[in-house]
Enzyme design. Structure first.
Site, PDB file in Angstrom:
ATOM      1  CE  LYS A  66      -4.394  -1.329   2.041  1.00 35.98           C
ATOM      2  NZ  LYS A  66      -5.306  -1.225   3.110  1.00 35.98           N
ATOM      3  CG  ASN A  87      -7.836   1.306  -0.884  1.00 40.18           C
ATOM      4  OD1 ASN A  87      -7.868   2.270  -1.488  1.00 40.18           O
ATOM      5  ND2 ASN A  87      -8.812   0.680  -0.224  1.00 40.18           N
ATOM      6  CG  ASP A 102      -8.693   1.255   3.520  1.00 39.59           C
ATOM      7  OD1 ASP A 102      -9.479   0.369   2.909  1.00 39.59           O
ATOM      8  OD2 ASP A 102      -7.385   0.841   3.598  1.00 39.59           O
ATOM      9  CB  ALA A 128      -0.737   3.160  16.193  1.00 38.85           C
ATOM     10  N   GLY A 130      -1.609   0.189   9.729  1.00 45.64           N
ATOM     11  CA  GLY A 130      -2.082   0.777   8.468  1.00 45.64           C
ATOM     12  C   GLY A 130      -3.671   1.357   8.382  1.00 45.64           C
ATOM     13  CB  ALA A 131      -6.782  -0.601   9.410  1.00 50.91           C
ATOM     14  CE1 TYR A 224     -12.207 -10.242   6.428  1.00 50.41           C
ATOM     15  CE2 TYR A 224     -11.732  -7.860   6.548  1.00 50.41           C
ATOM     16  CZ  TYR A 224     -11.492  -8.951   6.087  1.00 50.41           C
ATOM     17  OH  TYR A 224     -10.332  -8.985   5.428  1.00 50.41           O
ATOM     18  N   GLY A 245     -16.347  -5.679  11.141  1.00 54.30           N
ATOM     19  CA  GLY A 245     -15.564  -5.043   9.873  1.00 54.30           C
ATOM     20  C   GLY A 245     -16.128  -5.307   8.810  1.00 54.30           C
TER      21      GLY A 245
HETATM   22  P1  NAP Z   1      -1.037  -3.467  10.986  1.00 52.87           P
HETATM   23  O1  NAP Z   1      -0.656  -2.352  10.172  1.00 52.87           O
HETATM   24  O2  NAP Z   1      -0.149  -4.723  10.822  1.00 52.87           O
HETATM   25  O3  NAP Z   1      -1.490  -3.185  12.229  1.00 52.87           O
HETATM   26  C1  NAP Z   1      -1.846  -3.902  13.273  1.00 52.87           C
HETATM   27  C2  NAP Z   1      -2.251  -3.232  14.671  1.00 52.87           C
HETATM   28  O4  NAP Z   1      -2.457  -4.235  15.783  1.00 52.87           O
HETATM   29  C3  NAP Z   1      -1.180  -2.475  15.197  1.00 52.87           C
HETATM   30  O5  NAP Z   1      -1.590  -1.244  15.958  1.00 52.87           O
HETATM   31  C4  NAP Z   1      -0.371  -3.600  16.381  1.00 52.87           C
HETATM   32  O6  NAP Z   1       0.140  -2.800  17.389  1.00 52.87           O
HETATM   33  C5  NAP Z   1      -1.802  -4.008  16.911  1.00 52.87           C
HETATM   34  N1  NAP Z   1      -1.598  -5.548  17.350  1.00 52.87           N
HETATM   35  C6  NAP Z   1      -1.025  -6.479  16.653  1.00 52.87           C
HETATM   36  N2  NAP Z   1      -0.921  -7.576  17.565  1.00 52.87           N
HETATM   37  C7  NAP Z   1      -1.282  -7.168  18.936  1.00 52.87           C
HETATM   38  C8  NAP Z   1      -1.369  -7.859  20.012  1.00 52.87           C
HETATM   39  N3  NAP Z   1      -0.991  -9.221  20.216  1.00 52.87           N
HETATM   40  N4  NAP Z   1      -1.665  -6.925  21.235  1.00 52.87           N
HETATM   41  C9  NAP Z   1      -1.918  -5.594  21.034  1.00 52.87           C
HETATM   42  N5  NAP Z   1      -1.934  -5.016  19.873  1.00 52.87           N
HETATM   43  C10 NAP Z   1      -1.620  -5.634  18.585  1.00 52.87           C
HETATM   44  O7  NAP Z   1      -2.578  -4.104  10.420  1.00 52.87           O
HETATM   45  P2  NAP Z   1      -3.731  -3.246   9.670  1.00 52.87           P
HETATM   46  O8  NAP Z   1      -3.524  -3.433   8.010  1.00 52.87           O
HETATM   47  O9  NAP Z   1      -3.853  -1.991  10.238  1.00 52.87           O
HETATM   48  O10 NAP Z   1      -5.057  -4.261  10.037  1.00 52.87           O
HETATM   49  C11 NAP Z   1      -5.368  -4.438  11.460  1.00 52.87           C
HETATM   50  C12 NAP Z   1      -6.575  -5.255  11.290  1.00 52.87           C
HETATM   51  O11 NAP Z   1      -7.774  -4.470  10.581  1.00 52.87           O
HETATM   52  C13 NAP Z   1      -6.760  -6.577  10.716  1.00 52.87           C
HETATM   53  O12 NAP Z   1      -7.327  -7.520  11.329  1.00 52.87           O
HETATM   54  C14 NAP Z   1      -7.090  -6.365   9.287  1.00 52.87           C
HETATM   55  O13 NAP Z   1      -7.723  -7.651   8.852  1.00 52.87           O
HETATM   56  C15 NAP Z   1      -8.506  -5.390   9.557  1.00 52.87           C
HETATM   57  N6  NAP Z   1      -8.677  -4.589   8.522  1.00 52.87           N
HETATM   58  C16 NAP Z   1     -10.130  -4.530   8.333  1.00 52.87           C
HETATM   59  C17 NAP Z   1     -10.639  -3.718   7.156  1.00 52.87           C
HETATM   60  C18 NAP Z   1     -12.072  -3.825   6.939  1.00 52.87           C
HETATM   61  O14 NAP Z   1     -12.472  -3.230   5.676  1.00 52.87           O
HETATM   62  N7  NAP Z   1     -12.818  -4.158   7.753  1.00 52.87           N
HETATM   63  C19 NAP Z   1      -9.623  -3.065   6.308  1.00 52.87           C
HETATM   64  C20 NAP Z   1      -8.297  -3.154   6.861  1.00 52.87           C
HETATM   65  C21 NAP Z   1      -7.870  -3.843   7.902  1.00 52.87           C
HETATM   66  P3  NAP Z   1       1.739  -2.690  17.506  1.00 52.87           P
HETATM   67  O15 NAP Z   1       1.962  -1.172  16.722  1.00 52.87           O
HETATM   68  O16 NAP Z   1       2.118  -2.466  18.922  1.00 52.87           O
HETATM   69  O17 NAP Z   1       2.474  -3.609  16.787  1.00 52.87           O
END
Ligand code: NAP
Length: 280
Positions: A66, A87, A102, A128, A130-131, A224, A245
């Site tokens: 992305k 995206n 998004d 904090a 990508g989403a 989701y 989601g």
């Molecule tokens: P990402 O960039 O990898 O960010 C992950 C986030 O989760 C960070 O804030 C990370 O904290 C935190 N995290 C991961 N494991 C953790 C744990 N064990 N304890 C506490 N915090 C934890 O991922 P992303 O792309 O933002 O996606 C996040 C979620 O959103 C995924 O489940 C994805 O499937 C979902 N999503 C849904 C949509 C939708 O359309 N519904 C769109 C995008 C994403 P740290 O910074 O401390 O590592």
């Protein structure tokens, strides 16, 4: 001539976008086919170059491309520029334009499905990554009153807040401050991946300590899979309104669909297709 839209991902295996978009194209009788492509980082540049072909309407871009895709595009929408991630790519006569749907997808899901207005809400936002970037951008665009931002890695939350926020709008909280922030908030948003059922991750954990929940209002979890995360089950049991989601996934897709085709997406079809693919 049939047209194509691609998903650029790595890996590409478990995306729901092909089934959602192909159902929408079929519903409107459009001769467009959506296909996922596994694009390792070393072939990203040449794969993006190939999108300039007149048979290609554009693409979706997801993890891990992305941000990396941005230098290969000719133009960025204001939103993609502000969020710092793309995206959706549109091929306009050989010119590639990067969008980010998004933020709009998140807002539309909460307003059109959740019946919620973001203006004036006091938010606790978890995560904090990508989403979270797109969602924080959406919240600030919609003039929320305040965002309490909590992340496991506090310095990432601080960097995110600094990137976007007018001073005072986003307050970084650590675990001891969470209780007070939750007592004040009207909307809790989980943007972390905690609670997601995926590749050996434990789906039965919550991003909040077990004894903490907002006292009132709405809880949105952008995860989701499963349909009801532990956080959403606890929120429902406490009488709070909830949304998972899936609507965000459908509405970001609907916005991308609009970018490629210039038409309103059949959102109901997209929602139904996702529900069937995920939960039946
Ligand atoms: P990402 O960039 O990898 O960010 C992950 C986030 O989760 C960070 O804030 C990370 O904290 C935190 N995290 C991961 N494991 C953790 C744990 N064990 N304890 C506490 N915090 C934890 O991922 P992303 O792309 O933002 O996606 C996040 C979620 O959103 C995924 O489940 C994805 O499937 C979902 N999503 C849904 C949509 C939708 O359309 N519904 C769109 C995008 C994403 P740290 O910074 O401390 O590592």
């Amino acid at each position: 001539m049939p047209k194509s839209v691609y998903l650029l991902a790595h890996p590409a295996g478990h995306s729901l976008s092909p089934v959602m978009h192909n159902a929408a194209f079929h519903h409107l009788g459009l001769d467009i086919h959506y296909a996922a492509r596994d694009v390792p980082p070393e072939v990203l540049a040449e794969t993006v170059m190939a999108l300039r072909d007149s048979a290609v309407l554009g693409a979706n871009v997801t993890i891990p491309h992305k941000v990396a895709v941005m230098p290969y595009l000719d133009r960025l929408s204001e939103t993609a520029q502000a969020i710092g991630a793309v995206n959706t790519i549109v091929n306009r006569g050989g010119l590639l334009i990067g969008h980010n749907t998004d933020a709009k997808g998140f807002t539309r899901a909460l307003t059109e499905v959740g019946g919620l207005h973001l203006q004036g809400q006091v938010i606790v936002m978890l995560g904090a990554g990508g989403a979270a970037r797109a969602i924080l951008y959406a919240l600030l665009q919609n003039d929320v009153a305040r965002v309490y931002l909590y992340n496991r890695t506090t310095k990432k939350a601080a960097a995110l807040a600094q990137n976007f926020a007018p001073p005072g709008k986003v307050v970084i909280v650590t675990e001891p401050d969470l209780r007070a922030a939750l007592a004040e908030c009207t909307l809790l948003i989980n943007t972390t991946s905690v609670g997601m059922a995926h590749d050996g991750m434990d789906p039965d954990i919550s991003p909040l300590p077990d004894n903490l929940l907002p006292e009132r209002g709405f809880v949105a979890d952008i995860v989701y899979r499963p349909a009801r995360t532990r956080l959403l089950r606890q929120a429902e049991a406490a009488g709070l309104e909830t949304q998972n989601g899936l609507p965000m996934l459908a509405f970001q897709g609907a916005e991308s669909f609009g970018c490629w085709t210039g038409r309103d997406a059949p959102v109901e079809v997209m929602l139904r297709t996702l529900e069937q693919a995920l939960y039946s």
